[in-house]
Design an enzyme around this catalytic site. Structure first.
Site, PDB file in Angstrom:
ATOM      1  N   ASP A  64       0.877  -1.174   0.000  1.00  0.00           N
ATOM      2  CA  ASP A  64       0.000   0.000   0.000  1.00  0.00           C
ATOM      3  C   ASP A  64       0.912   1.220   0.000  1.00  0.00           C
ATOM      4  O   ASP A  64       1.636   1.458   0.972  1.00  0.00           O
ATOM      5  CB  ASP A  64      -0.904  -0.037   1.243  1.00  0.00           C
ATOM      6  CG  ASP A  64      -1.929   1.085   1.219  1.00  0.00           C
ATOM      7  OD1 ASP A  64      -1.628   2.167   0.653  1.00  0.00           O
ATOM      8  OD2 ASP A  64      -3.035   0.885   1.755  1.00  0.00           O
ATOM      9  N   SER A 143      -2.391  13.477 -15.022  1.00  0.00           N
ATOM     10  CA  SER A 143      -3.722  13.430 -15.636  1.00  0.00           C
ATOM     11  C   SER A 143      -3.921  14.704 -16.423  1.00  0.00           C
ATOM     12  O   SER A 143      -3.227  15.700 -16.223  1.00  0.00           O
ATOM     13  CB  SER A 143      -4.782  13.339 -14.530  1.00  0.00           C
ATOM     14  OG  SER A 143      -6.062  13.641 -15.018  1.00  0.00           O
ATOM     15  N   TYR A 156      -8.838  15.751  -6.542  1.00  0.00           N
ATOM     16  CA  TYR A 156      -8.075  15.007  -7.564  1.00  0.00           C
ATOM     17  C   TYR A 156      -7.261  15.992  -8.401  1.00  0.00           C
ATOM     18  O   TYR A 156      -6.075  15.774  -8.662  1.00  0.00           O
ATOM     19  CB  TYR A 156      -9.055  14.217  -8.444  1.00  0.00           C
ATOM     20  CG  TYR A 156      -8.379  13.342  -9.485  1.00  0.00           C
ATOM     21  CD1 TYR A 156      -7.793  12.133  -9.136  1.00  0.00           C
ATOM     22  CD2 TYR A 156      -8.343  13.732 -10.827  1.00  0.00           C
ATOM     23  CE1 TYR A 156      -7.189  11.315 -10.093  1.00  0.00           C
ATOM     24  CE2 TYR A 156      -7.736  12.928 -11.792  1.00  0.00           C
ATOM     25  CZ  TYR A 156      -7.165  11.720 -11.416  1.00  0.00           C
ATOM     26  OH  TYR A 156      -6.563  10.915 -12.368  1.00  0.00           O
ATOM     27  N   LYS A 160      -3.139  16.129  -8.896  1.00  0.00           N
ATOM     28  CA  LYS A 160      -2.446  15.945 -10.178  1.00  0.00           C
ATOM     29  C   LYS A 160      -1.711  17.221 -10.607  1.00  0.00           C
ATOM     30  O   LYS A 160      -0.632  17.140 -11.205  1.00  0.00           O
ATOM     31  CB  LYS A 160      -3.440  15.479 -11.248  1.00  0.00           C
ATOM     32  CG  LYS A 160      -4.050  14.106 -10.959  1.00  0.00           C
ATOM     33  CD  LYS A 160      -3.000  12.985 -10.915  1.00  0.00           C
ATOM     34  CE  LYS A 160      -3.624  11.609 -10.779  1.00  0.00           C
ATOM     35  NZ  LYS A 160      -2.641  10.521 -10.777  1.00  0.00           N
TER      36      LYS A 160
HETATM   37  P1  NAD Z   1      -6.749   1.593 -12.136  1.00  0.00           P
HETATM   38  O1  NAD Z   1      -7.686   1.684 -11.001  1.00  0.00           O
HETATM   39  O2  NAD Z   1      -6.945   0.506 -13.135  1.00  0.00           O
HETATM   40  O3  NAD Z   1      -5.249   1.562 -11.650  1.00  0.00           O
HETATM   41  C1  NAD Z   1      -4.811   2.167 -10.446  1.00  0.00           C
HETATM   42  C2  NAD Z   1      -3.977   1.142  -9.694  1.00  0.00           C
HETATM   43  O4  NAD Z   1      -3.446   1.784  -8.515  1.00  0.00           O
HETATM   44  C3  NAD Z   1      -4.829  -0.045  -9.247  1.00  0.00           C
HETATM   45  O5  NAD Z   1      -4.177  -1.258  -9.574  1.00  0.00           O
HETATM   46  C4  NAD Z   1      -4.952   0.161  -7.745  1.00  0.00           C
HETATM   47  O6  NAD Z   1      -5.107  -1.036  -6.997  1.00  0.00           O
HETATM   48  C5  NAD Z   1      -3.611   0.858  -7.454  1.00  0.00           C
HETATM   49  N1  NAD Z   1      -3.662   1.562  -6.169  1.00  0.00           N
HETATM   50  C6  NAD Z   1      -4.612   2.416  -5.722  1.00  0.00           C
HETATM   51  N2  NAD Z   1      -4.343   2.770  -4.453  1.00  0.00           N
HETATM   52  C7  NAD Z   1      -3.187   2.143  -4.103  1.00  0.00           C
HETATM   53  C8  NAD Z   1      -2.412   2.097  -2.920  1.00  0.00           C
HETATM   54  N3  NAD Z   1      -2.793   2.768  -1.827  1.00  0.00           N
HETATM   55  N4  NAD Z   1      -1.284   1.349  -2.906  1.00  0.00           N
HETATM   56  C9  NAD Z   1      -0.916   0.637  -4.014  1.00  0.00           C
HETATM   57  N5  NAD Z   1      -1.616   0.637  -5.152  1.00  0.00           N
HETATM   58  C10 NAD Z   1      -2.746   1.377  -5.194  1.00  0.00           C
HETATM   59  O7  NAD Z   1      -6.879   2.995 -12.901  1.00  0.00           O
HETATM   60  P2  NAD Z   1      -5.902   3.659 -13.967  1.00  0.00           P
HETATM   61  O8  NAD Z   1      -6.747   4.568 -14.753  1.00  0.00           O
HETATM   62  O9  NAD Z   1      -5.063   2.677 -14.648  1.00  0.00           O
HETATM   63  O10 NAD Z   1      -5.017   4.577 -12.979  1.00  0.00           O
HETATM   64  C11 NAD Z   1      -3.610   4.663 -13.099  1.00  0.00           C
HETATM   65  C12 NAD Z   1      -3.201   6.119 -12.989  1.00  0.00           C
HETATM   66  O11 NAD Z   1      -3.711   6.814 -14.134  1.00  0.00           O
HETATM   67  C13 NAD Z   1      -3.748   6.852 -11.776  1.00  0.00           C
HETATM   68  O12 NAD Z   1      -2.721   7.629 -11.192  1.00  0.00           O
HETATM   69  C14 NAD Z   1      -4.826   7.749 -12.352  1.00  0.00           C
HETATM   70  O13 NAD Z   1      -5.013   8.908 -11.592  1.00  0.00           O
HETATM   71  C15 NAD Z   1      -4.276   8.047 -13.728  1.00  0.00           C
HETATM   72  N6  NAD Z   1      -5.245   8.480 -14.730  1.00  0.00           N
HETATM   73  C16 NAD Z   1      -6.262   7.673 -15.144  1.00  0.00           C
HETATM   74  C17 NAD Z   1      -7.144   8.127 -16.125  1.00  0.00           C
HETATM   75  C18 NAD Z   1      -8.298   7.297 -16.624  1.00  0.00           C
HETATM   76  O14 NAD Z   1      -9.151   7.826 -17.370  1.00  0.00           O
HETATM   77  N7  NAD Z   1      -8.400   6.016 -16.297  1.00  0.00           N
HETATM   78  C19 NAD Z   1      -6.995   9.401 -16.664  1.00  0.00           C
HETATM   79  C20 NAD Z   1      -5.948  10.194 -16.221  1.00  0.00           C
HETATM   80  C21 NAD Z   1      -5.061   9.716 -15.263  1.00  0.00           C
END
Ligand code: NAD
Length: 265
Positions: A64, A143, A156, A160
């Site tokens: 975590d 993001s 959020y 970011k």
């Molecule tokens: P996702 O939920 O599939 O991936 C996020 C991962 O982070 C998950 O595997 C989750 O278990 C892990 N995580 C969360 N809290 C945690 C913790 N405390 N300790 C360890 N791991 C932890 O979603 P995603 O979209 O792949 O997100 C990845 C990154 O991309 C994030 O930083 C998110 O803010 C960013 N993001 C996503 C989008 C989108 O549209 N999906 C857009 C812009 C930015």
């Protein structure tokens, strides 16, 4: 799915936080296909990833990232196992779609601790090893909200925007060590835990999905969301020597969403 990318990262060791799902998982695959030895951490390990991660030699550990001591132990364990560290992808993140009136102290702490504090301390623990390796690359998954804040998710957006600030600040501090620090700023990415959670809350899933697509001019033109693999390819570029002179940048992979108000549908 990413295709093998001809040994671009052969001999490199990479660490990816939040690598069991979405953008992190696509990045782990992409870096491994490029020849890197990849280590992943996540708060939950997904059994479904085991066969593919096994084939690609990706090693996953439960961690975590809110626990700074766990993060430090994870990075130390990578260097103990692989003898070096060249690439850190600070990718773990959570969404927080809540107006200020509804935000609790716990919400603030969760979002800022996972999206920002873990990236800062990840850098702190990785930098001595990257320096020892003669330089390295840190990539932060920021993001679209790190370029232009959004009205519906202030916490959020703050996390970011600050992550982009961290990226530029550390890029400046550590250029002397040949350590590059960059960010990717994705727009709406489909097939991720974060997007699926947003869609699950919607009363009309198809309409909400379409709203995400329409907010990004290229996504609308292609009639689809951005894929995790498209973000991973940009991370691969930033991790590789092809980006040897690139630092402090934020690559928007948002189909033009952060350019301004899109043309009418
Ligand atoms: P996702 O939920 O599939 O991936 C996020 C991962 O982070 C998950 O595997 C989750 O278990 C892990 N995580 C969360 N809290 C945690 C913790 N405390 N300790 C360890 N791991 C932890 O979603 P995603 O979209 O792949 O997100 C990845 C990154 O991309 C994030 O930083 C998110 O803010 C960013 N993001 C996503 C989008 C989108 O549209 N999906 C857009 C812009 C930015």
């Amino acid at each position: 799915m990413n295709q093998p990318t001809s040994g671009l990262l052969t001999g490199k060791v990479a660490a990816v936080t939040g690598g069991e799902s979405g953008i992190g998982r696509a990045t782990a695959r992409c870096l491994a296909n490029a020849g890197a030895r990849v280590f992943v951490c996540d708060r939950i390990l997904d059994l479904a990833n085991r066969p593919e991660f096994g084939r690609l030699g990706i090693l996953s550990q439960e961690c975590d990232v809110r626990s700074i001591s766990h993060l430090e132990s994870w990075i130390s364990s990578i260097v103990a196992a692989a003898g070096r560290l060249d690439i850190l992808v600070n990718n773990a993140g959570i969404g927080m779609t809540r107006p200020i009136e509804a935000v609790t102290e716990q919400d603030w702490d969760d979002c800022l601790d996972i999206n920002l504090k873990s990236a800062f301390f990840g850098c702190k623990f990785a930098i001595p090893h990257l320096r020892k390796a003669g330089g390295g690359s840190i990539i932060n998954t920021a993001s679209n909200a790190g370029i232009l804040p959004r009205a519906h998710d202030p916490v959020y957006s703050i996390s970011k925007l600050s992550l982009v600030g961290l990226t530029k600040s550390l890029a400046l501090c550590h250029s002397v060590d040949r350590i590059r620090v960059n960010a990717v700023c994705p727009g709406p990415v489909g097939d991720t835990g974060m997007m699926n959670a947003d869609l699950a809350k919607a009363t009309d899933v198809a309409a909400t999905r379409q709203q995400f697509i329409d907010a990004s001019p290229l996504a609308r033109a292609h009639r689809r969301m951005i894929t995790p693999e498209e973000v991973a390819e940009a991370i691969l570029y930033l991790a590789s020597d092809a980006a040897a002179m690139v630092t402090g940048t934020c690559i928007a992979i948002d189909g033009g969403k952060s350019l301004g108000v899109p043309p009418k549908a």
